[in-house]
Scaffold this motif. Structure first.
Motif, PDB file in Angstrom:
ATOM      1  N   LYS A 168       1.430  -1.507  -0.112  1.00 48.57           N
ATOM      2  CA  LYS A 168       0.139  -0.227   0.054  1.00 48.57           C
ATOM      3  C   LYS A 168       0.548   1.259   0.188  1.00 48.57           C
ATOM      4  O   LYS A 168       1.929   1.527   1.114  1.00 48.57           O
ATOM      5  N   GLY A 169       0.927   2.024  -0.806  1.00 45.07           N
ATOM      6  CA  GLY A 169       1.575   2.971  -0.657  1.00 45.07           C
ATOM      7  C   GLY A 169       3.000   3.229  -1.510  1.00 45.07           C
ATOM      8  O   GLY A 169       3.620   4.357  -2.021  1.00 45.07           O
ATOM      9  N   LEU A 170       2.876   2.347  -2.224  1.00 43.22           N
ATOM     10  CA  LEU A 170       4.344   2.307  -2.741  1.00 43.22           C
ATOM     11  C   LEU A 170       3.954   2.438  -4.412  1.00 43.22           C
ATOM     12  O   LEU A 170       2.745   1.918  -4.826  1.00 43.22           O
ATOM     13  N   LEU A 192      14.746   7.413 -28.215  1.00 46.74           N
ATOM     14  CA  LEU A 192      13.221   6.894 -27.523  1.00 46.74           C
ATOM     15  C   LEU A 192      13.089   7.065 -26.081  1.00 46.74           C
ATOM     16  O   LEU A 192      11.929   7.707 -25.563  1.00 46.74           O
ATOM     17  N   LYS A 193      14.396   7.509 -25.338  1.00 42.67           N
ATOM     18  CA  LYS A 193      13.984   7.354 -23.310  1.00 42.67           C
ATOM     19  C   LYS A 193      13.816   9.008 -23.593  1.00 42.67           C
ATOM     20  O   LYS A 193      12.895   9.514 -22.629  1.00 42.67           O
ATOM     21  N   ALA A 194      14.060   9.678 -24.142  1.00 40.39           N
ATOM     22  CA  ALA A 194      14.107  11.344 -24.210  1.00 40.39           C
ATOM     23  C   ALA A 194      13.104  11.588 -24.579  1.00 40.39           C
ATOM     24  O   ALA A 194      12.451  12.601 -24.209  1.00 40.39           O
ATOM     25  N   ARG A 195      12.021  10.833 -25.547  1.00 43.30           N
ATOM     26  CA  ARG A 195      10.744  11.088 -25.946  1.00 43.30           C
ATOM     27  C   ARG A 195      10.068  10.290 -25.317  1.00 43.30           C
ATOM     28  O   ARG A 195       8.493  11.112 -24.362  1.00 43.30           O
ATOM     29  N   PHE A 196      10.119   9.238 -24.383  1.00 39.26           N
ATOM     30  CA  PHE A 196       9.265   8.610 -23.719  1.00 39.26           C
ATOM     31  C   PHE A 196       9.925   8.358 -22.191  1.00 39.26           C
ATOM     32  O   PHE A 196      10.395   6.643 -21.796  1.00 39.26           O
ATOM     33  N   PRO A 197      10.324   9.168 -21.437  1.00 41.18           N
ATOM     34  CA  PRO A 197      11.017   9.328 -19.892  1.00 41.18           C
ATOM     35  C   PRO A 197      10.253   8.138 -19.676  1.00 41.18           C
ATOM     36  O   PRO A 197       9.119   7.842 -19.452  1.00 41.18           O
ATOM     37  N   ASP A 198      10.858   7.313 -18.285  1.00 41.32           N
ATOM     38  CA  ASP A 198       9.907   6.290 -17.611  1.00 41.32           C
ATOM     39  C   ASP A 198       9.426   7.094 -16.582  1.00 41.32           C
ATOM     40  O   ASP A 198       8.971   8.039 -16.280  1.00 41.32           O
ATOM     41  N   ALA A 199       8.055   6.440 -17.055  1.00 46.18           N
ATOM     42  CA  ALA A 199       6.977   6.119 -15.776  1.00 46.18           C
ATOM     43  C   ALA A 199       6.591   5.670 -14.876  1.00 46.18           C
ATOM     44  O   ALA A 199       7.296   5.183 -14.146  1.00 46.18           O
ATOM     45  N   GLU A 200       5.829   6.769 -13.999  1.00 41.52           N
ATOM     46  CA  GLU A 200       5.744   6.770 -12.429  1.00 41.52           C
ATOM     47  C   GLU A 200       4.555   6.249 -11.814  1.00 41.52           C
ATOM     48  O   GLU A 200       4.171   7.287 -12.173  1.00 41.52           O
ATOM     49  N   HIS A 201       4.432   4.441 -11.931  1.00 37.72           N
ATOM     50  CA  HIS A 201       2.512   4.438 -11.492  1.00 37.72           C
ATOM     51  C   HIS A 201       2.947   4.139  -9.766  1.00 37.72           C
ATOM     52  O   HIS A 201       3.571   2.975  -9.394  1.00 37.72           O
ATOM     53  N   PRO A 202       1.345   4.335  -9.375  1.00 42.34           N
ATOM     54  CA  PRO A 202       1.430   3.117  -8.070  1.00 42.34           C
ATOM     55  C   PRO A 202       0.824   2.056  -8.348  1.00 42.34           C
ATOM     56  O   PRO A 202       1.221   1.171  -9.692  1.00 42.34           O
ATOM     57  N   VAL A 203       1.920   0.754  -7.473  1.00 41.81           N
ATOM     58  CA  VAL A 203       1.468  -0.667  -7.123  1.00 41.81           C
ATOM     59  C   VAL A 203       0.366  -1.253  -6.875  1.00 41.81           C
ATOM     60  O   VAL A 203       0.327  -1.651  -8.022  1.00 41.81           O
ATOM     61  N   VAL A 204      -0.749  -0.050  -6.881  1.00 39.39           N
ATOM     62  CA  VAL A 204      -1.843  -1.046  -6.721  1.00 39.39           C
ATOM     63  C   VAL A 204      -2.568   0.665  -6.936  1.00 39.39           C
ATOM     64  O   VAL A 204      -2.667   1.961  -6.421  1.00 39.39           O
ATOM     65  N   ARG A 205      -3.236   0.080  -8.282  1.00 39.68           N
ATOM     66  CA  ARG A 205      -3.853   1.337  -8.653  1.00 39.68           C
ATOM     67  C   ARG A 205      -5.768   1.300  -8.619  1.00 39.68           C
ATOM     68  O   ARG A 205      -5.555   0.252  -8.314  1.00 39.68           O
ATOM     69  N   THR A 206      -6.581   2.312  -8.789  1.00 37.55           N
ATOM     70  CA  THR A 206      -7.892   2.107  -8.596  1.00 37.55           C
ATOM     71  C   THR A 206      -8.516   2.380  -9.857  1.00 37.55           C
ATOM     72  O   THR A 206      -8.103   3.445 -10.759  1.00 37.55           O
ATOM     73  N   HIS A 207      -9.054   1.845 -10.250  1.00 41.15           N
ATOM     74  CA  HIS A 207      -9.744   1.850 -11.054  1.00 41.15           C
ATOM     75  C   HIS A 207     -11.127   2.554 -11.465  1.00 41.15           C
ATOM     76  O   HIS A 207     -11.543   2.871 -10.564  1.00 41.15           O
ATOM     77  N   PRO A 208     -11.368   3.826 -12.163  1.00 39.97           N
ATOM     78  CA  PRO A 208     -11.460   4.839 -12.263  1.00 39.97           C
ATOM     79  C   PRO A 208     -12.968   4.720 -12.487  1.00 39.97           C
ATOM     80  O   PRO A 208     -13.844   5.629 -12.020  1.00 39.97           O
ATOM     81  N   GLU A 209     -13.326   3.916 -13.322  1.00 44.21           N
ATOM     82  CA  GLU A 209     -14.987   3.637 -13.240  1.00 44.21           C
ATOM     83  C   GLU A 209     -15.650   1.849 -12.052  1.00 44.21           C
ATOM     84  O   GLU A 209     -17.003   2.863 -12.013  1.00 44.21           O
ATOM     85  N   THR A 210     -14.944   1.282 -11.664  1.00 49.50           N
ATOM     86  CA  THR A 210     -15.414   0.471 -10.770  1.00 49.50           C
ATOM     87  C   THR A 210     -15.096   0.314  -9.336  1.00 49.50           C
ATOM     88  O   THR A 210     -15.736  -0.208  -8.386  1.00 49.50           O
ATOM     89  N   GLY A 211     -13.833   1.397  -9.425  1.00 47.10           N
ATOM     90  CA  GLY A 211     -13.673   1.521  -7.666  1.00 47.10           C
ATOM     91  C   GLY A 211     -12.549   0.082  -7.024  1.00 47.10           C
ATOM     92  O   GLY A 211     -12.026  -0.048  -6.273  1.00 47.10           O
ATOM     93  N   GLU A 212     -12.584  -0.690  -8.717  1.00 45.33           N
ATOM     94  CA  GLU A 212     -11.867  -1.962  -8.152  1.00 45.33           C
ATOM     95  C   GLU A 212      -9.937  -1.740  -7.732  1.00 45.33           C
ATOM     96  O   GLU A 212      -9.098  -0.691  -8.054  1.00 45.33           O
ATOM     97  N   GLN A 213      -9.930  -2.601  -6.427  1.00 42.33           N
ATOM     98  CA  GLN A 213      -7.706  -2.440  -6.446  1.00 42.33           C
ATOM     99  C   GLN A 213      -6.878  -3.037  -7.454  1.00 42.33           C
ATOM    100  O   GLN A 213      -7.883  -4.107  -7.500  1.00 42.33           O
ATOM    101  N   ILE A 214      -6.204  -2.602  -8.119  1.00 46.81           N
ATOM    102  CA  ILE A 214      -5.476  -3.625  -9.067  1.00 46.81           C
ATOM    103  C   ILE A 214      -4.577  -3.357  -8.949  1.00 46.81           C
ATOM    104  O   ILE A 214      -3.984  -2.590  -8.401  1.00 46.81           O
ATOM    105  N   LEU A 215      -3.594  -4.425  -9.073  1.00 44.77           N
ATOM    106  CA  LEU A 215      -2.243  -5.215  -8.520  1.00 44.77           C
ATOM    107  C   LEU A 215      -1.755  -4.867  -9.499  1.00 44.77           C
ATOM    108  O   LEU A 215      -1.799  -5.045 -11.414  1.00 44.77           O
ATOM    109  N   PHE A 216      -0.663  -3.577 -10.117  1.00 45.01           N
ATOM    110  CA  PHE A 216      -0.481  -2.867 -11.294  1.00 45.01           C
ATOM    111  C   PHE A 216       1.001  -2.633 -11.571  1.00 45.01           C
ATOM    112  O   PHE A 216       1.892  -1.917 -11.504  1.00 45.01           O
TER     113      PHE A 216
END
Length: 304
Positions: A168-170, A192-216
């Motif tokens: 949680k929170g990672l 390629l990396k200059a065009r698309f730098p590494d993205a940072e995302h939550p390890v557990v995301r919330t589905h924006p329509e269903t509210g489900e918790q997703i291992l991401f």
């Protein structure tokens, strides 16, 4: 003496065929996937009510399958655009007349960087990964070339509670450079990396329509960015290799068969999937046969 049976925890409810309006729905597993019949996606591109039914079924089953969809490329694109704007791919090529319709043609001359046989969620190296995709089979091998999808909401739900607490929170980094870019010459990889730098995302995301918790996390994920805290690290090995051990454990959840559905392709069959709550894997077991697919990827939002 009669023995009392204790129900197995998390046993899924029975799944049965059902109808939604004119659509016949055949669930394919207890966890994910349904085959639809009695519907044409060309019609759904023009019919608000029919599209709304399909979208509702997608949120429920996470990936939908249809056969015998003899539709044009324009109808393919028009249906996918009902979900949102389409996105191009910086490595795979698009159809010149239909931007956003990516051609995934596999033959003996296919470039090595166009791999798909990894458990992945499309485009998590983007700040806003794809919302989903509509993939149509143009030519399939006589045997092989299946695709597997995985329900990552179920994968999170069935994690041990102490793992849920720990992650949680990672947050984690996702890289196109370390995946598609790995086979490129250094200068091209850096561009390629200059065009698309590494993205940072939550390890557990919330589905924006269903509210489900997703291992991401998936094969584009390279490392956690906020693991090295007093709560997680007592000694050096808690961080290295402790963090990578945890990441590998989380990545391994997508390989659990109980979370998966497998689809055998035929020409004009279609898969529609919710990229926010799934991973997929294209099985490359058909060489030297040919497999030709066309995918319309749909722009998504930033995970939270």
């Amino acid at each position: 003496m009669e023995k009392t049976l204790t129900p197995v925890q998390d046993t899924p409810a029975p799944v049965r065929s059902y109808s939604r309006g004119s659509i016949q729905v055949e669930p394919l597993t207890c966890a994910i996937g349904a085959e639809l019949s009695g519907v044409n996606l060309g019609d759904a591109a023009r019919d608000d009510d029919l599209f709304a039914e399909i979208k509702s079924l997608l949120l429920k089953h996470k990936v939908l399958f249809l056969r015998d969809q003899d539709i044009t490329r324009a109808e393919h694109v028009a249906f996918a655009e009902r979900f949102g704007a389409l996105e191009d791919h910086p490595v795979a090529g698009s159809d010149p007349e239909h931007p956003g319709l990516v051609r995934i043609y596999k033959d003996l001359d296919s470039p090595a960087e166009h791999y798909e046989n990894a458990l992945h969620t499309d485009g998590t190296w983007r700040e806003a990964p794809a919302m989903g995709a509509v993939l149509r089979c143009i030519e399939s091998p006589p045997v092989g070339g299946d695709t597997i999808w995985i329900n990552m909401a179920e994968a999170f739900r069935r994690l041990p509670e102490h793992i849920k607490t720990q992650i949680k929170g990672l947050r984690a980094r996702h890289s196109i450079e370390a995946s598609f870019g790995a086979v490129m010459p250094e200068e091209q990889r850096h561009a390629l990396k200059a065009r698309f730098p590494d993205a940072e995302h939550p390890v557990v995301r919330t589905h924006p329509e269903t509210g489900e918790q997703i291992l991401f996390v998936n094969s584009f994920t390279t490392h956690f960015v906020n693991f090295h805290t007093p709560e997680n690290v007592r000694f050096g090995q808690d961080y290295a290799p402790g963090a990578s051990h945890l990441l590998n454990y989380l990545l391994s959840q997508a390989a659990v068969p109980e979370y998966q559905v497998r689809w055998r392709w035929t020409p004009n069959s279609v898969a529609i999937w919710d990229n926010r709550s799934t991973q997929h894997y294209a099985v490359q077991d058909y060489w030297p046969a040919v497999r030709k697919m066309e995918r319309a990827g749909i722009v998504g939002d930033r995970p939270f």
